[in-house]
Scaffold this active site. Sequence first.
Site, PDB file in Angstrom:
ATOM      1  N   ASP A  21       4.972  -5.571  11.256  1.00  0.00           N
ATOM      2  CA  ASP A  21       6.141  -5.026  11.944  1.00  0.00           C
ATOM      3  C   ASP A  21       6.258  -5.584  13.362  1.00  0.00           C
ATOM      4  O   ASP A  21       7.362  -5.938  13.816  1.00  0.00           O
ATOM      5  CB  ASP A  21       6.059  -3.503  12.001  1.00  0.00           C
ATOM      6  CG  ASP A  21       6.499  -2.856  10.702  1.00  0.00           C
ATOM      7  OD1 ASP A  21       7.132  -3.530   9.881  1.00  0.00           O
ATOM      8  OD2 ASP A  21       6.208  -1.668  10.510  1.00  0.00           O
TER       9      ASP A  21
ATOM     10  N   ARG B 275       0.827  -1.198   0.000  1.00  0.00           N
ATOM     11  CA  ARG B 275       0.000   0.000   0.000  1.00  0.00           C
ATOM     12  C   ARG B 275       0.863   1.249   0.000  1.00  0.00           C
ATOM     13  O   ARG B 275       1.798   1.359   0.789  1.00  0.00           O
ATOM     14  CB  ARG B 275      -0.923   0.001   1.225  1.00  0.00           C
ATOM     15  CG  ARG B 275      -1.960   1.107   1.218  1.00  0.00           C
ATOM     16  CD  ARG B 275      -2.875   0.998   2.406  1.00  0.00           C
ATOM     17  NE  ARG B 275      -2.214   1.386   3.651  1.00  0.00           N
ATOM     18  CZ  ARG B 275      -2.855   1.651   4.782  1.00  0.00           C
ATOM     19  NH1 ARG B 275      -4.159   1.539   4.832  1.00  0.00           N
ATOM     20  NH2 ARG B 275      -2.193   1.990   5.868  1.00  0.00           N
TER      21      ARG B 275
ATOM     22  N   THR C 108      -1.115   7.649  -0.835  1.00  0.00           N
ATOM     23  CA  THR C 108      -2.436   7.508  -1.454  1.00  0.00           C
ATOM     24  C   THR C 108      -3.285   6.425  -0.806  1.00  0.00           C
ATOM     25  O   THR C 108      -4.499   6.391  -1.005  1.00  0.00           O
ATOM     26  CB  THR C 108      -2.293   7.168  -2.940  1.00  0.00           C
ATOM     27  OG1 THR C 108      -1.697   5.853  -3.077  1.00  0.00           O
ATOM     28  CG2 THR C 108      -1.417   8.183  -3.651  1.00  0.00           C
TER      29      THR C 108
ATOM     30  N   ASP D 147       0.784  -1.988  13.516  1.00  0.00           N
ATOM     31  CA  ASP D 147       1.220  -2.646  12.285  1.00  0.00           C
ATOM     32  C   ASP D 147       1.540  -4.101  12.612  1.00  0.00           C
ATOM     33  O   ASP D 147       2.571  -4.403  13.216  1.00  0.00           O
ATOM     34  CB  ASP D 147       2.451  -1.940  11.698  1.00  0.00           C
ATOM     35  CG  ASP D 147       2.798  -2.460  10.315  1.00  0.00           C
ATOM     36  OD1 ASP D 147       2.980  -3.692  10.171  1.00  0.00           O
ATOM     37  OD2 ASP D 147       2.870  -1.663   9.377  1.00  0.00           O
TER      38      ASP D 147
END
Length: 226
Positions: free
Chosen positions: A219, A118, A122, A216
Site C-alpha cells: 500500500d 491473506r 483468519t 503495509d
Amino acid sequence: MTAPTTPSIEKYLGTSVRLLPQTGQLRALHTVIRDRDAGREEFVHHSRRIIRLLIEAGLGLLPFAPHEVRTPTGEAYQGLRFASGLCGVTVLRAGESMEGELRAVCPGVRIGKILIQRDETTKRPHLYYTSLPSDIAERHVLLLDPVMATGGTALSALQVLGDLGVPEENVVFVNFITVPEGIAAVCGRHPRIRIVTSAIEERLNESAWMLPGIGDFGDRYFGTDR
C-alpha cells in the site's frame, strides 16, 4: 494469557538466511522508509535502493561456471558466468515493487506471477492465480516478495513451485523485511531454501503485524494506503 515465545533463528542465520550487512547506509535508508510521515516518493526511492542491494545479493547465491575471456590487452581472464537459466517469480501485488530492479540487473529475464492473498480475519493465505514459465523446473528461481510475516504466503508460493518440480535448493527468496516467526516457519519446512533479507524485526503482534515494522509495504509503495 501468556504471549507466544519468539522462536530462535540462530541456526538459520548465515546458512538458510543471509541478512544484508547492517551498515550505516542501510540503516539510514530504513530510517526513511520506516517513518510513518515519509511521503510516497521518499518511500519508493529509498525502497528501490534497498531492493537493488537485495537483488544483487540474491544473484550472488546462484551457481556459476568458469568462463574465460580475452581482455583488451590480449591476456586471458579466468572469469565466471551464470551456470543455468534464471527466472523471477513475483508474489502479487507487493512483489511487483521488486520486478523493476531485477529487470534492470537482468534485462530480458523471464518473470512469472503468483497471486496469494491473506484473509484479513483468519490470516490464512489463499492461492488465486499462477502464470509461470513452462520450463520453470529447469531454472533457478528468484522468488520476490518484500514481506514475510507469518510465513504463510511464502509457504504457499513454495508449494506451487515444488508441485511444478522446482527443487527448493534452486529457490532464492528475495525478501525486504521479515521476523523470526516467518523464518522459523519457512526454514523449518524448507531447510534448503536460501533467504536474502535486509531486516529481521523483533516479533509479530497479536494482529500479525511486524514490530517495530514498516506498515503495509504494498500500500505504501503503490500509494493505496488507507
